[in-house]
Scaffold this motif. Sequence first.
Motif, PDB file in Angstrom:
ATOM      1  N   LYS A 157      31.549  20.466 -22.160  1.00 60.10           N
ATOM      2  CA  LYS A 157      31.096  21.794 -22.566  1.00 60.10           C
ATOM      3  C   LYS A 157      31.330  22.849 -21.487  1.00 60.10           C
ATOM      4  O   LYS A 157      31.759  23.964 -21.767  1.00 60.10           O
ATOM      5  N   GLU A 158      31.044  22.486 -20.245  1.00 64.32           N
ATOM      6  CA  GLU A 158      31.203  23.443 -19.149  1.00 64.32           C
ATOM      7  C   GLU A 158      32.636  23.498 -18.620  1.00 64.32           C
ATOM      8  O   GLU A 158      33.009  24.433 -17.917  1.00 64.32           O
ATOM      9  N   LYS A 159      33.433  22.466 -18.930  1.00 60.66           N
ATOM     10  CA  LYS A 159      34.840  22.411 -18.511  1.00 60.66           C
ATOM     11  C   LYS A 159      34.996  22.531 -16.991  1.00 60.66           C
ATOM     12  O   LYS A 159      35.912  23.175 -16.489  1.00 60.66           O
ATOM     13  N   THR A 160      34.097  21.891 -16.261  1.00 60.42           N
ATOM     14  CA  THR A 160      34.184  21.894 -14.800  1.00 60.42           C
ATOM     15  C   THR A 160      33.542  20.629 -14.254  1.00 60.42           C
ATOM     16  O   THR A 160      32.596  20.088 -14.835  1.00 60.42           O
ATOM     17  N   CYS A 161      34.081  20.146 -13.128  1.00 60.58           N
ATOM     18  CA  CYS A 161      33.481  18.994 -12.448  1.00 60.58           C
ATOM     19  C   CYS A 161      33.016  19.397 -11.051  1.00 60.58           C
ATOM     20  O   CYS A 161      32.815  18.549 -10.184  1.00 60.58           O
ATOM     21  N   ALA A 162      32.850  20.698 -10.843  1.00 61.14           N
ATOM     22  CA  ALA A 162      32.398  21.198  -9.540  1.00 61.14           C
ATOM     23  C   ALA A 162      31.042  20.584  -9.184  1.00 61.14           C
ATOM     24  O   ALA A 162      30.138  20.533 -10.012  1.00 61.14           O
ATOM     25  N   GLY A 163      30.932  20.125  -7.941  1.00 59.95           N
ATOM     26  CA  GLY A 163      29.686  19.542  -7.470  1.00 59.95           C
ATOM     27  C   GLY A 163      29.569  18.051  -7.687  1.00 59.95           C
ATOM     28  O   GLY A 163      28.632  17.421  -7.197  1.00 59.95           O
ATOM     29  N   LEU A 164      30.530  17.471  -8.409  1.00 57.41           N
ATOM     30  CA  LEU A 164      30.500  16.029  -8.661  1.00 57.41           C
ATOM     31  C   LEU A 164      31.379  15.288  -7.664  1.00 57.41           C
ATOM     32  O   LEU A 164      32.434  15.785  -7.269  1.00 57.41           O
ATOM     33  N   SER A 165      30.937  14.093  -7.300  1.00 50.32           N
ATOM     34  CA  SER A 165      31.719  13.265  -6.386  1.00 50.32           C
ATOM     35  C   SER A 165      32.524  12.244  -7.178  1.00 50.32           C
ATOM     36  O   SER A 165      31.958  11.369  -7.844  1.00 50.32           O
ATOM     37  N   LEU A 166      33.835  12.365  -7.124  1.00 47.77           N
ATOM     38  CA  LEU A 166      34.705  11.372  -7.759  1.00 47.77           C
ATOM     39  C   LEU A 166      34.521  10.013  -7.095  1.00 47.77           C
ATOM     40  O   LEU A 166      34.544   8.974  -7.767  1.00 47.77           O
ATOM     41  N   LYS A 167      34.309  10.020  -5.793  1.00 49.22           N
ATOM     42  CA  LYS A 167      34.179   8.751  -5.066  1.00 49.22           C
ATOM     43  C   LYS A 167      32.935   7.985  -5.472  1.00 49.22           C
ATOM     44  O   LYS A 167      32.945   6.754  -5.564  1.00 49.22           O
ATOM     45  N   SER A 168      31.851   8.691  -5.748  1.00 46.46           N
ATOM     46  CA  SER A 168      30.642   8.018  -6.233  1.00 46.46           C
ATOM     47  C   SER A 168      30.882   7.388  -7.596  1.00 46.46           C
ATOM     48  O   SER A 168      30.422   6.275  -7.875  1.00 46.46           O
ATOM     49  N   GLN A 169      31.625   8.094  -8.443  1.00 45.31           N
ATOM     50  CA  GLN A 169      31.941   7.549  -9.759  1.00 45.31           C
ATOM     51  C   GLN A 169      32.838   6.320  -9.637  1.00 45.31           C
ATOM     52  O   GLN A 169      32.661   5.330 -10.369  1.00 45.31           O
ATOM     53  N   GLU A 170      33.776   6.351  -8.705  1.00 48.29           N
ATOM     54  CA  GLU A 170      34.661   5.203  -8.510  1.00 48.29           C
ATOM     55  C   GLU A 170      33.896   4.011  -7.948  1.00 48.29           C
ATOM     56  O   GLU A 170      34.138   2.859  -8.350  1.00 48.29           O
ATOM     57  N   LEU A 171      32.970   4.258  -7.029  1.00 46.93           N
ATOM     58  CA  LEU A 171      32.147   3.170  -6.504  1.00 46.93           C
ATOM     59  C   LEU A 171      31.248   2.601  -7.587  1.00 46.93           C
ATOM     60  O   LEU A 171      31.033   1.378  -7.653  1.00 46.93           O
ATOM     61  N   THR A 172      30.728   3.479  -8.436  1.00 46.62           N
ATOM     62  CA  THR A 172      29.893   3.018  -9.544  1.00 46.62           C
ATOM     63  C   THR A 172      30.696   2.141 -10.490  1.00 46.62           C
ATOM     64  O   THR A 172      30.236   1.076 -10.927  1.00 46.62           O
ATOM     65  N   ALA A 173      31.911   2.576 -10.823  1.00 42.06           N
ATOM     66  CA  ALA A 173      32.778   1.780 -11.700  1.00 42.06           C
ATOM     67  C   ALA A 173      33.109   0.433 -11.056  1.00 42.06           C
ATOM     68  O   ALA A 173      33.160  -0.603 -11.751  1.00 42.06           O
TER      69      ALA A 173
ATOM     70  N   SER B 269      41.485  20.700 -11.300  1.00 44.89           N
ATOM     71  CA  SER B 269      41.499  21.993 -10.603  1.00 44.89           C
ATOM     72  C   SER B 269      40.121  22.415 -10.101  1.00 44.89           C
ATOM     73  O   SER B 269      40.008  23.163  -9.133  1.00 44.89           O
ATOM     74  N   SER B 270      39.044  21.916 -10.749  1.00 41.77           N
ATOM     75  CA  SER B 270      37.688  22.291 -10.336  1.00 41.77           C
ATOM     76  C   SER B 270      37.045  21.241  -9.431  1.00 41.77           C
ATOM     77  O   SER B 270      35.908  21.418  -8.986  1.00 41.77           O
ATOM     78  N   TYR B 271      37.762  20.152  -9.148  1.00 45.27           N
ATOM     79  CA  TYR B 271      37.225  19.092  -8.286  1.00 45.27           C
ATOM     80  C   TYR B 271      37.200  19.562  -6.837  1.00 45.27           C
ATOM     81  O   TYR B 271      38.213  19.997  -6.295  1.00 45.27           O
ATOM     82  N   MET B 272      36.038  19.458  -6.202  1.00 46.50           N
ATOM     83  CA  MET B 272      35.849  19.937  -4.825  1.00 46.50           C
ATOM     84  C   MET B 272      36.183  18.808  -3.851  1.00 46.50           C
ATOM     85  O   MET B 272      35.301  18.221  -3.226  1.00 46.50           O
ATOM     86  N   GLU B 273      37.477  18.516  -3.732  1.00 42.60           N
ATOM     87  CA  GLU B 273      37.921  17.370  -2.934  1.00 42.60           C
ATOM     88  C   GLU B 273      37.543  17.516  -1.460  1.00 42.60           C
ATOM     89  O   GLU B 273      37.206  16.526  -0.799  1.00 42.60           O
ATOM     90  N   GLU B 274      37.598  18.735  -0.939  1.00 46.25           N
ATOM     91  CA  GLU B 274      37.273  18.934   0.479  1.00 46.25           C
ATOM     92  C   GLU B 274      35.812  18.665   0.779  1.00 46.25           C
ATOM     93  O   GLU B 274      35.447  18.339   1.927  1.00 46.25           O
ATOM     94  N   LYS B 275      34.942  18.787  -0.228  1.00 41.15           N
ATOM     95  CA  LYS B 275      33.516  18.497  -0.046  1.00 41.15           C
ATOM     96  C   LYS B 275      33.202  17.016  -0.233  1.00 41.15           C
ATOM     97  O   LYS B 275      32.227  16.499   0.316  1.00 41.15           O
ATOM     98  N   ASP B 276      34.040  16.350  -1.006  1.00 39.89           N
ATOM     99  CA  ASP B 276      33.853  14.924  -1.282  1.00 39.89           C
ATOM    100  C   ASP B 276      34.587  14.128  -0.212  1.00 39.89           C
ATOM    101  O   ASP B 276      35.583  13.445  -0.470  1.00 39.89           O
ATOM    102  N   ASN B 277      34.074  14.194   1.023  1.00 40.41           N
ATOM    103  CA  ASN B 277      34.836  13.712   2.176  1.00 40.41           C
ATOM    104  C   ASN B 277      34.295  12.438   2.821  1.00 40.41           C
ATOM    105  O   ASN B 277      34.658  12.111   3.947  1.00 40.41           O
ATOM    106  N   LEU B 278      33.427  11.718   2.114  1.00 42.10           N
ATOM    107  CA  LEU B 278      32.982  10.422   2.632  1.00 42.10           C
ATOM    108  C   LEU B 278      34.013   9.366   2.253  1.00 42.10           C
ATOM    109  O   LEU B 278      34.320   9.179   1.075  1.00 42.10           O
ATOM    110  N   LYS B 279      34.579   8.690   3.256  1.00 39.25           N
ATOM    111  CA  LYS B 279      35.617   7.692   3.011  1.00 39.25           C
ATOM    112  C   LYS B 279      35.048   6.497   2.258  1.00 39.25           C
ATOM    113  O   LYS B 279      34.016   5.942   2.648  1.00 39.25           O
TER     114      LYS B 279
END
Length: 272
Positions: free
Chosen positions: A69-85, A127-137
């Motif tokens: 609905k919001e068409k944005t993933c700003a503020g979400l951590s892709l890495k947390s989602q990958e670890l969860t998966a 395009s809305s993914y904040m990769e520079e903020k999601d910086n925990l290896k």
Amino acid sequence: MKGPKRPIHAVATWVRRQPPKVKVFLALVSALAALVLLRLVVHDHDNFFVAAEAVHALGVSVLIYKLTKEKTCAGLSLKSQELTALFLAVRLYCSFVMEFDLHTVLDSATLVTTLWVIYMIRLNLKSSYMEEKDNLKIYHVVIPCSVLSFIIHPTTQHHILNRIFWAFCVYLEAVSVLPQLRVMQNTKIVEPFTAHYVFALGVARFLSCAHWLLQVWDTRGRLLTALGYGLWPPMVLLCEIVQTFILADFCYYYVQSILGGQLVLRLPSGVV
């Protein structure tokens, strides 16, 4: 002239002014009181684990709404989602070969939705993914969990690799939210849907922790013997407690923000 403060707001203000040690003490007392209340109200404590899975699923549903609905993933951590998966996939494998039950079905549903969230972040909303903020290896989380699982794992009759995998998913689940907390730490401002999701994770962790602690309480410690011997039983409980307290600080500020009528959560320095 200012009107009288609401009781809840007055209590929140008083707690906020206390030194860190007092806050920790109050948090422990509140957690123990909540456990006692849950024990008195809920008779079948196995329901807590199912409730934890349901709350986690609800949190993922909030993410799906945000992404669609919001068409944005700003503020979400892709890495947390990958670890969860990752920990869900490993736990699902262990569940199939070790103890196929209702949790297997719940984990399957949660894994599918988590993979869909990863797909949306990586492709549709990149395009809305904040990769520079999601910086925990990721390897800073995965490698310690892998090493620990080789050292401390269940002592059941299952194959050694399955026991190591089971330990790995327990350890990884305990710290999988760390990249998400790092993103919020870097941004300081958490928009509503992300805050709702992380709060749901906190509630799910607390319910799961309550499940284990109350089971130990009810069995007078015999559950620990059933889990095996050595360091594994206390490590299971420690992981549950760590999961809860990792998110406790955030949940406190979330509730405080909601009670104050704020839609956007602003975290003070040092939180998460």
